[in-house]
Design a protein around this motif. Structure first.
Motif, short mmCIF file in Angstrom:
data_model
loop_
_atom_site.label_atom_id
_atom_site.label_comp_id
_atom_site.label_asym_id
_atom_site.label_seq_id
_atom_site.Cartn_x
_atom_site.Cartn_y
_atom_site.Cartn_z
N ASP C 99 0.81 -1.22 0.00
CA ASP C 99 0.00 0.00 0.00
C ASP C 99 0.84 1.28 0.00
O ASP C 99 0.29 2.37 -0.06
CB ASP C 99 -0.90 0.02 1.25
N ALA C 100 2.16 1.12 0.08
CA ALA C 100 3.00 2.32 0.23
C ALA C 100 3.20 3.00 -1.12
O ALA C 100 3.05 2.40 -2.17
CB ALA C 100 4.35 1.94 0.82
N ASP C 101 3.54 4.29 -1.04
CA ASP C 101 3.93 5.04 -2.22
C ASP C 101 5.44 4.81 -2.39
O ASP C 101 6.24 5.44 -1.72
CB ASP C 101 3.60 6.52 -2.00
N VAL C 149 12.41 16.88 9.95
CA VAL C 149 11.02 16.53 10.21
C VAL C 149 10.29 16.19 8.90
O VAL C 149 9.42 15.34 8.87
CB VAL C 149 10.31 17.67 10.97
N LEU C 150 10.70 16.82 7.79
CA LEU C 150 10.04 16.54 6.53
C LEU C 150 10.22 15.09 6.12
O LEU C 150 9.28 14.45 5.65
CB LEU C 150 10.61 17.47 5.44
N ILE C 153 7.89 12.98 8.26
CA ILE C 153 6.51 13.08 7.80
C ILE C 153 6.33 12.27 6.52
O ILE C 153 5.36 11.53 6.36
CB ILE C 153 6.13 14.55 7.56
N LEU C 154 7.30 12.41 5.62
CA LEU C 154 7.24 11.67 4.35
C LEU C 154 7.21 10.17 4.62
O LEU C 154 6.40 9.44 4.02
CB LEU C 154 8.44 12.05 3.49
N TYR C 157 3.80 9.23 6.05
CA TYR C 157 2.66 9.36 5.13
C TYR C 157 2.74 8.31 4.03
O TYR C 157 1.72 7.73 3.66
CB TYR C 157 2.65 10.76 4.53
N SER C 158 3.96 8.07 3.51
CA SER C 158 4.05 7.19 2.34
C SER C 158 3.99 5.72 2.72
O SER C 158 3.88 4.88 1.84
CB SER C 158 5.35 7.48 1.59
N GLY C 160 1.62 4.17 4.06
CA GLY C 160 0.30 3.62 3.81
C GLY C 160 -0.23 2.83 4.99
O GLY C 160 -1.00 1.90 4.82
N LEU C 165 1.11 6.95 9.94
CA LEU C 165 0.54 8.28 9.72
C LEU C 165 0.33 9.01 11.04
O LEU C 165 0.64 10.20 11.17
CB LEU C 165 -0.78 8.15 8.97
N ALA C 168 3.58 10.29 12.11
CA ALA C 168 4.04 11.45 11.34
C ALA C 168 3.31 12.71 11.77
O ALA C 168 3.92 13.77 11.90
CB ALA C 168 3.81 11.19 9.85
N ILE C 169 1.98 12.60 12.00
CA ILE C 169 1.23 13.79 12.40
C ILE C 169 1.70 14.28 13.77
O ILE C 169 1.91 15.47 13.99
CB ILE C 169 -0.28 13.50 12.41
N SER C 172 5.08 15.99 13.32
CA SER C 172 5.07 17.33 12.73
C SER C 172 4.55 18.35 13.73
O SER C 172 5.10 19.44 13.87
CB SER C 172 4.25 17.36 11.44
N ALA C 173 3.49 17.99 14.48
CA ALA C 173 2.97 18.92 15.48
C ALA C 173 4.02 19.21 16.54
O ALA C 173 4.26 20.36 16.93
CB ALA C 173 1.72 18.34 16.13
#
Lengths: 103, 235, 420
Positions: C99-101, C149-150, C153-154, C157-158, C160, C165, C168-169, C172-173
């Protein structure tokens, strides 16, 4: 070896600007449109810095680009808040759906 | 110089590639990370142009702050994993055509202009050999150390304009012997002295700086108000 | 030979060295060579001592938990455990979930590693021993560090996966919030020194422990707030909400295995050492020995082999101080329980930000108040201006040394150009 003059930098600025405008006009995702705005502002910044380096503009160009960066951050924060509100009301971020005021 | 040129072309390519990817990509998270590539590479271009403070600000505020905020927004507004909102193919082709024409017009305009009037001044500044530029001080970016001049200009003092450097040659002899700041040792002639002709003093950027700080406060309050938790609209 | 050893920075060192062997190169080419070498050194440094720190973490955690830790690999103390770990991780299969990107999933670890290693660009290991002696050193280091941090997050998110996720959220917060007090507290010693250049900040503290910024009353508290926020920015416990294994499986690391997982680990240890090194330079006197011996030695031998040796000894002091701070982070991780995410955000937004704002305002007002009351700018140690009057021209034969001195003179006069 020739040094790099202002023209290549300005050309990169032009590419950024055009990509940003295309992004703003074609994207239907609200946040995508915001990214287009960032690209356009970045193009302006690059031109400011280029002219600050190659003309007697001096530090003025850098000061202006600093203001642009700060205001872009502020703009992103407000636009993102608007996008979240839009999402809360429409349950989507597709800006084509926000047509209630369409007569 | 050679290394700088290689770095320039590398990061110029990355900047343009990232920008084009932002424009053509349909997945909003990929767009965001192409934007990271573009903005990060632009920061390196700023550093190559001698604007070290602006480059670092670009990284800190844009890439580390604004883009994280954008990605955060993407996650909060996604309705499913890897959401795509597609434009229609006709739109894409049309906008691509318009984009190419537009790019041609803008790029041919900016590159056709001779920005230094055929004097080759810009070329010399770029190579760091233009004596008048260095002497005149309107190019403090030569060493890439712009932090202090920028900070002074935000305190309404233009180091590059008011402190002899950058003055016209006929005025640069007429300098005041009084130190700028009381107690400051006027040790290095030409860097710490004010011109006698105070009418030439520029104002700096204190007022815009204060306005921007108030503006940021207003934005902070406004964004917090807009994004506050509300009852979600029923479907 | 003198110019070679007195090279104020790696770049000038290479320029002198190459000129000596008959290959003169331009300044910018020397810079690129210096940067590449510095990166190679940093990567090499984390190829070996990252393993050392991982081994230390295993041993310290074991002792804290009343265990023995690794005992088999490489003798009685398990010295080579990290090597065995590395060999195991590289052999593992490089999985990408269905399911991953795929592209972004593969790219994320590299972003994290590049960000945390690129932040070493402006960190001085000893007087002038830095890849690029930037005038915006602190600013750029914090900026590059915030790019890490980017990648996280990547990765989240990727993947899946919802656990990734969530991680990651949270990350980032947490990062966006903790950057603010961290930067404000890093600004306190900057305001005290009046420069953003890390080399100059450390030079201003040389000559004795009484000159260190940590003995400045506001910087003392700023150090602890900075260290807390730095721990949070490295995602170390008690702030490791992004990978909280008791709640989120492994957070953003859930789907990673093998080499890519070890890249995240490497980046974590690299940024731990980086924030500790930054704290050392900003608050703990950098490469100063605290007794003024090294500074006196360098004043006696401003150039040549003596200066080179003094710098090398100074680097050892720097590494020891930074390693002690890393060990404190390890100690904290294994003794404090993890906070909840709301507690993490409350700590930052309701306590750390107001505290750091107060400390920053206090640091700005402190010398003014002190001058009004007692006519001196500091109680403990020499005032910054007096420290500058005695020329610290350890490596001042080069042009960079001269600019340093003129910058310091502007600083001493009290204009806070860099501070704004």
């Amino acid at each position: 070896m020739q040094a790099i003059g202002p023209s290549p930098f300005l050309f990169i600025g032009a590419v950024l600007f055009v990509c940003g405008v295309i992004c703003m006009t074609t994207k239907r995702n609200g946040i995508g449109i915001l990214m287009g705005v960032e690209l356009v502002l970045n193009a302006a910044n690059l031109n400011f810095i280029t002219f600050s380096r190659f003309t007697p503009l001096g530090l003025d160009g850098q000061v202006f680009s600093l203001f642009v960066i700060v205001l872009a951050a502020a703009e992103a924060a407000v636009a993102l808040a608007i996008a979240l509100n839009f999402y809360n009301n429409h349950l989507t971020i597709d800006v084509d759906r926000g047509d209630e005021l369409h007569g | 110089m050679t290394a700088q040129i290689i770095l320039f072309w590398l990061f110029a390519f990355l900047t343009c590639a990232g920008a084009i990817l932002v424009a053509v990509s349909q997945n909003v998270v990929r767009m965001a990370f192409s934007l990271v590539l573009t903005l990060g590479s632009t920061a390196v271009l700023f550093l190559l142009l001698g604007a070290d403070f602006v480059g670092a600000t670009q990284l800190l505020v844009y890439v580390g702050g604004t883009l994280v905020l954008l990605v955060f927004g993407v996650m909060l507004t996604a309705t499913g994993p890897f959401t795509r909102i597609k434009s229609s193919p006709a739109d894409a082709i049309l906008s691509g055509l318009i984009g190419v024409v537009f790019l041609f017009i803008v790029a041919s305009t900016v590159t056709a202009v001779d920005w230094d009037g055929g004097n080759g001044v810009a070329q010399k500044i770029a190579m760091g050999t233009h004596a008048k530029a260095v002497e005149g001080g309107f190019n403090p970016t030569q060493q890439g150390n712009t932090t202090r001049p920028l900070g002074l200009s935000f305190l309404s003092l233009r180091a590059d304009r008011d402190l002899k450097l950058g003055l016209p040659k006929e005025l640069s002899g007429e300098i005041n012997t009084a130190p700028v700041v009381p107690g400051m040792a006027a040790a290095t002639p030409g860097t710490t002295l004010l011109p006698k002709t105070s009418a030439l003093l520029s104002t700096g950027y204190l007022l815009p700086f204060e306005i921007v700080s108030v503006h940021l406060l207003v934005v902070l309050v406004g964004a917090a108000y807009l994004a506050r938790t509300k009852r979600r609209a029923t479907t | 030979m003198d110019t070679l050893f007195a090279a104020n920075s790696l770049a000038e060192f290479f320029q002198a060295l190459l000129a000596l062997v008959g290959v003169p190169v331009s300044a910018s080419t020397a810079y690129v060579i210096a940067v590449v070498t510095h990166v190679a050194l940093v990567v090499g440094w984390f190829g070996l001592p990252a393993g050392l720190f991982i081994w230390a973490e295993r041993k310290i955690s074991a002792r804290i938990q009343d265990r023995l830790g690794p005992t088999r690999v490489g003798g009685k103390f398990g010295w080579l455990q990290s090597l065995a770990d590395g060999a195991k991780l590289i052999q593992k299969e490089d999985l990408v979930p269905k399911d991953a990107d795929g592209l972004m999933f593969r790219m994320a670890p590299y972003i994290v590693v590049v960000a945390s290693l690129a932040a070493y660009l402006a960190l001085p290991f000893s007087d002038g021993w830095t890849a690029v002696a930037l005038d915006t050193g602190v600013f750029l280091t914090l900026a590059v560090l915030s790019l890490e941090v980017l990648g996280v997050i990547l990765a989240g998110y990727s993947s899946g996966s919802k656990w990734a996720l969530f991680g990651a959220i949270r990350e980032s917060a947490q990062m966006v919030s903790y950057e603010i007090p961290m930067a404000l507290c890093a600004l306190c010693p900057i305001v005290t020194a009046g420069t953003l250049n890390l080399n100059e900040v450390a030079l201003l503290q040389s000559g004795g422990v009484w000159n260190w910024n940590i003995l400045h009353p506001f910087n003392f508290f700023a150090f602890f707030v900075y260290f807390t926020c730095a721990t949070a920015s490295c995602k170390r416990a008690p702030f490791d909400l992004a990978e909280a294994e008791s709640e989120l499986v492994a957070g953003f690391l859930t789907e990673y295995s093998g080499f890519r997982w070890s890249l995240f680990f490497l980046a974590e240890y690299a940024s731990m050492f980086l924030v500790s090194g930054l704290a050392t330079v900003l608050f703990l006197g950098g490469w100063d020995d605290g007794l003024g011996i090294l500074a006196g030695f360098k004043a006696a031998a401003p150039s040549g082999v003596g200066s080179f040796l003094a710098n090398a000894i100074g680097m050892l002091f720097f590494l020891v101080k930074a390693s002690v701070l890393v060990c404190v982070q390890i100690w904290v991780r294994w003794t404090l329980p993890r906070l909840r995410i709301d507690q993490v955000m409350t700590t930052c937004l309701k306590y750390l930000i107001p505290i750091s704002c107060f400390l920053f305002a206090g640091t700005v007002a402190y010398p003014l108040v002190l001058v009004t009351m007692s006519g001196k700018t500091s109680i403990i140690g020499q005032p910054a201006g007096e420290r500058l009057v005695q020329p610290k021209k350890a490596a001042g034969v080069s042009s960079a040394g001269a600019t340093t001195e003129s910058h310091l003179r502007i600083t001493a006069s009290g204009t806070e150009g860099g501070g704004r």
